[in-house]
Enzyme design. Sequence first.
Site, short mmCIF file in Angstrom:
data_model
loop_
_atom_site.label_atom_id
_atom_site.label_comp_id
_atom_site.label_asym_id
_atom_site.label_seq_id
_atom_site.Cartn_x
_atom_site.Cartn_y
_atom_site.Cartn_z
N LYS A 1 -10.59 1.01 9.88
CA LYS A 1 -10.64 -0.35 10.44
C LYS A 1 -10.01 -0.48 11.83
O LYS A 1 -10.62 -1.08 12.71
CB LYS A 1 -10.03 -1.35 9.46
CG LYS A 1 -10.89 -1.54 8.20
CD LYS A 1 -10.16 -2.34 7.13
CE LYS A 1 -11.04 -2.54 5.89
NZ LYS A 1 -10.29 -3.18 4.79
N SER B 1 -10.22 2.36 4.53
CA SER B 1 -9.79 1.28 5.42
C SER B 1 -9.02 1.77 6.65
O SER B 1 -8.77 0.98 7.56
CB SER B 1 -8.94 0.28 4.66
OG SER B 1 -9.78 -0.53 3.88
N TYR C 1 -2.00 -5.36 4.43
CA TYR C 1 -2.49 -6.48 3.60
C TYR C 1 -1.36 -7.43 3.21
O TYR C 1 -0.55 -7.81 4.03
CB TYR C 1 -3.20 -5.95 2.34
CG TYR C 1 -4.21 -4.90 2.64
CD1 TYR C 1 -5.25 -5.17 3.54
CD2 TYR C 1 -4.14 -3.64 2.07
CE1 TYR C 1 -6.20 -4.20 3.81
CE2 TYR C 1 -5.09 -2.68 2.35
CZ TYR C 1 -6.11 -2.97 3.22
OH TYR C 1 -7.03 -2.01 3.49
N VAL D 1 -8.01 3.09 0.53
CA VAL D 1 -7.99 3.20 -0.93
C VAL D 1 -8.15 4.61 -1.46
O VAL D 1 -7.99 4.84 -2.66
CB VAL D 1 -9.04 2.34 -1.67
CG1 VAL D 1 -8.64 0.90 -1.72
CG2 VAL D 1 -10.41 2.53 -1.12
N TYR E 1 -20.71 -0.54 7.45
CA TYR E 1 -19.27 -0.59 7.21
C TYR E 1 -18.87 0.40 6.11
O TYR E 1 -17.87 1.13 6.22
CB TYR E 1 -18.85 -2.03 6.86
CG TYR E 1 -17.54 -2.10 6.12
CD1 TYR E 1 -16.33 -1.92 6.78
CD2 TYR E 1 -17.50 -2.29 4.73
CE1 TYR E 1 -15.13 -1.95 6.10
CE2 TYR E 1 -16.31 -2.33 4.04
CZ TYR E 1 -15.12 -2.15 4.72
OH TYR E 1 -13.92 -2.16 4.04
N1 GLN Z 1 -14.50 0.89 1.51
C1 GLN Z 1 -13.41 0.19 0.89
C2 GLN Z 1 -13.80 -1.22 0.54
O1 GLN Z 1 -14.43 -1.86 1.32
C3 GLN Z 1 -12.21 0.22 1.79
C4 GLN Z 1 -11.06 -0.55 1.22
C5 GLN Z 1 -9.72 0.04 1.54
O2 GLN Z 1 -9.59 1.20 1.87
N2 GLN Z 1 -8.69 -0.74 1.34
O3 GLN Z 1 -13.50 -1.71 -0.52
#
Ligand code: GLN
Length: 423
Positions: free
Chosen positions: A67, A64, A241, A259, A189
């Site tokens: 993003k 993420s 988040y 993550v 994505y």
């Molecule tokens: N590729 C992961 C997902 O879409 C990214 C989520 C994250 O890093 N919080 O679940």
Amino acid sequence: MRSPIPDYLAEVLDDCRGDEGGAVADYIPELARADPDRLAIALTTPDGATYCAGDADVEFSIQSMSKPFAYDIALRDSGFEAVLGKIGVEPSGEAFNEISLESSSGRPRNPMINAGAIAAHSLIEGRDAEERTERFRERMSLAADRELQYDEAVYTSELESAYRNMAIGYMLRTHGVLDGDPEDVVRGYIRQCALSVTTRDLSIMAATLANGGVQPVTGRRLSGDRAIRQTLSVMMTCGMYDAAGDWMTTVGIPAKSGVAGGILGALPGQVGIAVLSPRLDVHGNSTRGVQLFERLADDMGLHLMEVPPVGRSVLRGHTLHGDADVIGLQGVIGFAAAEAVVRQVVETELSGGEVILDLTRVHGVSDVARRILLEVVRRLTLHDDKQVSLVDPEGILEDPDAGDGVRPRVLASLDDRGGSPAH
Ligand code: GLN
């Protein structure tokens, strides 16, 4: 002498090494195989110096943390209007993979949760997932100043069980946020999330955000001020988040977690920071990563809301030079500093027919400060009948047109008075 900065970073790592709280993400099978004890920290300054400690050269997937960069690229590729029409900027207070949209507009709430990030990915230039992810990879390689690659194992592993993100993709398609094939967008994505980076890379990429879009090592401009301001703002309000408010109060640095256990932070004008520790807390943020950031923010006074007062310290005072009143300034002049100059001019009994603003020691003037200083010049000239000169050897107040035909004389030094203008 040996720099104390890497030693400090190593000490900070050691202090939180013992904490084994949290667990590595296992909903992506490949991530479950990560070594949970990995620990790294890196920071990069706006002039491109990087300091690291721990496993800073170990590669892992960006997840993420991609993003904010994808959002920045989307803003540039598709424009603000198109992006804001499809993705909101409100913190959701929900988990990163929540299947929900803003009830009023049908848009994802922000680009830092999966729904918004999938929409942002679709707004990167390119006909399909392959072109968009290649563009993303190229832009990220410029930011890291190194050729980055995708981790195919992580990509395939996540794709095989991507039911939830596929569901989000179909939901976005139903509401007209995505056009075209939602599975292609979600594949893009997920690939974007599988970009392989090191903690060192991330700190340099974060420093590019902190530096207003200019890559600190190469000096190349990779994004514009507005897009970066927008991106840092959503990082600050939504990047962590449902822990965003807690993060804002305790750390106060625009940031984004992933993550795989990384967190990157960008403090505007000051520093890019990245950490890695794969065990995650209930919000999906790296447990020790959060601690490392809290520690840095405390030790180094990095909280965004902790800024030294700048007003009075820019004034070097009022002196007389022959029959001229000299007002000396120094440092970087922003709004508060320009106001201090105005007050000094208003409150000083100006004795002579000439007023000199000495900018020799000024090394930056914001746009609003420039307008205020030029208005001071205009008023002194037209209302108070003064001759106004600037001592500005480096042309920091470039093209000093004060309006109404007023242009102050520009001198290279105080002793230059009477001579010809410096510019
Ligand atoms: N590729 C992961 C997902 O879409 C990214 C989520 C994250 O890093 N919080 O679940």
